[in-house]
Write an enzyme that holds these catalytic residues in place. Sequence first.
Site, PDB file in Angstrom:
ATOM      1  N   SER A  91      -6.720 -10.576  35.205  1.00  0.00           N
ATOM      2  CA  SER A  91      -8.069 -10.075  34.945  1.00  0.00           C
ATOM      3  C   SER A  91      -9.069 -11.223  34.926  1.00  0.00           C
ATOM      4  O   SER A  91     -10.267 -11.008  34.927  1.00  0.00           O
ATOM      5  CB  SER A  91      -8.088  -9.389  33.587  1.00  0.00           C
ATOM      6  N   GLY A  92      -8.536 -12.446  34.879  1.00  0.00           N
ATOM      7  CA  GLY A  92      -9.421 -13.587  34.715  1.00  0.00           C
ATOM      8  C   GLY A  92      -9.355 -14.080  33.272  1.00  0.00           C
ATOM      9  O   GLY A  92      -9.773 -15.176  32.955  1.00  0.00           O
ATOM     10  N   GLY A  93      -8.809 -13.247  32.399  1.00  0.00           N
ATOM     11  CA  GLY A  93      -8.711 -13.618  30.985  1.00  0.00           C
ATOM     12  C   GLY A  93      -7.406 -14.335  30.692  1.00  0.00           C
ATOM     13  O   GLY A  93      -6.502 -14.400  31.537  1.00  0.00           O
ATOM     14  N   VAL A  94      -7.336 -14.851  29.479  1.00  0.00           N
ATOM     15  CA  VAL A  94      -6.199 -15.681  29.122  1.00  0.00           C
ATOM     16  C   VAL A  94      -4.918 -14.831  28.922  1.00  0.00           C
ATOM     17  O   VAL A  94      -3.817 -15.293  29.216  1.00  0.00           O
ATOM     18  CB  VAL A  94      -6.560 -16.552  27.887  1.00  0.00           C
ATOM     19  N   ASP A  95      -5.070 -13.570  28.507  1.00  0.00           N
ATOM     20  CA  ASP A  95      -3.879 -12.752  28.227  1.00  0.00           C
ATOM     21  C   ASP A  95      -3.046 -12.507  29.485  1.00  0.00           C
ATOM     22  O   ASP A  95      -1.832 -12.719  29.508  1.00  0.00           O
ATOM     23  CB  ASP A  95      -4.264 -11.384  27.644  1.00  0.00           C
ATOM     24  N   SER A  96      -3.719 -12.040  30.533  1.00  0.00           N
ATOM     25  CA  SER A  96      -2.951 -11.748  31.744  1.00  0.00           C
ATOM     26  C   SER A  96      -2.442 -13.034  32.387  1.00  0.00           C
ATOM     27  O   SER A  96      -1.365 -13.066  32.979  1.00  0.00           O
ATOM     28  CB  SER A  96      -3.782 -10.928  32.735  1.00  0.00           C
ATOM     29  N   CYS A 123       0.834  -1.208   0.000  1.00  0.00           N
ATOM     30  CA  CYS A 123       0.000   0.000   0.000  1.00  0.00           C
ATOM     31  C   CYS A 123       0.871   1.261   0.000  1.00  0.00           C
ATOM     32  O   CYS A 123       1.539   1.530  -0.988  1.00  0.00           O
ATOM     33  CB  CYS A 123      -0.963  -0.052   1.179  1.00  0.00           C
TER      34      CYS A 123
END
Length: 510
Positions: free
Chosen positions: A221-226, A80
């Site tokens: 946070s409870g999420g997979v990333d953290s 681009c």
Amino acid sequence: MDKVLILDFGSQYTQLIARKIRELGIYSEILPFDFSPSRIKKENPAAIVLSGGPQSVYKKDAPLLSPEIFKIGSPVLGICYGLQLMAHLLGGKVYPSQQKEYGLARLKVLDRRGLLAGIKDDTQVWMSHGDRVEKPPPGFIVSGKTANSSAAVMEWRERRLFGVQFHPEVIHTKQGKKILSNFLYSQTGLKAEWKMDFFIERKTEEIRRQVGRKKVICGLSGGVDSLVTALIVHRAIKDHLFCFFVDNGLLRRGHYPDLMKRFRNQLALNVIGVDASQLFLERLKGITSPEKKRKIIGELFIRIFKKEAEKIGRVDFLAQGTICPDVIESHPVNGPSSQIKSHHNVGGLPSSLNFKLIEPLRELFKDEVRSLAEQLRLGKDLISQHPFPGPGLAVRIVGEVTSERIDLLREADDILVEEIKRAGLYEKLWQAFAVLLPVKSVGVMGDRRTYQSVVVVRLVRSADGMTADWFPARPKLLASISNRIVNEVDGVNRVVYDITTKPPGTIEWE
Ligand code: XMP
């Protein structure tokens, strides 16, 4: 090991280029566009990619490049803006245009001996540009065109210089990966030696060196990333890592106690639990602006961390599960595109913070993080759980966040997820969640008139969270979700279905 350097001219897809190259088995790094050719040469890149960018080569402050770059001998692919820049610098003609070509186009293949080997005629490509190349520089041939770009692909095979007007890195370019692989393998002769397995080793080693015997804190946070972030840091420095799990009162039902147990018992993390739900609720009182909510929640999180960290003595580092889309959408690089959302992981950090940041997942996309999670042997349910935003249910409650409204949304959310799982759809969707609107509508239940809240059902499919399609759910499934929410959640008498793609919408409502 071969390394590809990507020079970043500010496109929001630069990270996606890096990711596609990783997928093709080659290690890649992103550098700012103004890295000098001599420094680039020292990096000894096996190939160079010039990213897209929002500028025109004719703009006064356009990010330019020394033409010396084309002399260092590495093969170059311009994408681009990268293509336009290449044409401009090497003596071609770029047509300055105010009119943008945005969206899908069909590519007509004129020459299949190079970059377009094996590419079908009339294949779909994705465009997002204003200027276009009118005449390629001397030495180049045009090997592909579209209705609006007479030089959509140009190449000078002998010099190993290539350019494409469209974005091969986005999934809407059907054979984009094949084009990138032609560039990397058949035209450049690179070898696929990089594997995601190396990532954990590399990061563990890097963190170990960076941190030494100092202490790191990490908010889960409870999420997979953290969680993946914490597990990588834990591998590196063991119990010098102190994790915090803050109950901000904005989590899904039951998540806080369930997760606390797993962090401690199953994953052996050193986790301190903090119940701050009342505090968050108080601070959010009367706040309706989405950005203010995000800032308040982000800052409060950090303040709690700081306070908790003080209890463990001197802490130098903060580990965060920032992943690539968070970075892109919160900090567009020198482009005119405005900030989309201040993501909790990124935007909430007050500048006075004294911790150094460790963000091992910064370059990765969600599915890459999930593949790391598998290598780290996280449970399948944790790995496949849908992304959940840092500011939690607050950004799914349009208008003021109150404990009654949180309860109401939690109930609706529970029902929705249950129905989606029952239909065997959970793992096929990127996200499935409910949103509570600050709108009431009239209904009739039994023989009584009701005037109650509206809940939105949002089911989306996405590869990386950068773009998303709404899911064409079966009427039967929508009916059961709607029936159950209206019947079981007190205070809701209407359910609507969100049929907005991203862009132009975002996945979350706030
Ligand atoms: P949007 O709404 O920007 O979301 O299209 C893209 C993806 O990011 C998630 N999201 C967040 N994740 N902190 C996070 O860790 C945040 O503040 C945040 N906001 C949105 C969202 O759920 C979607 O998967």
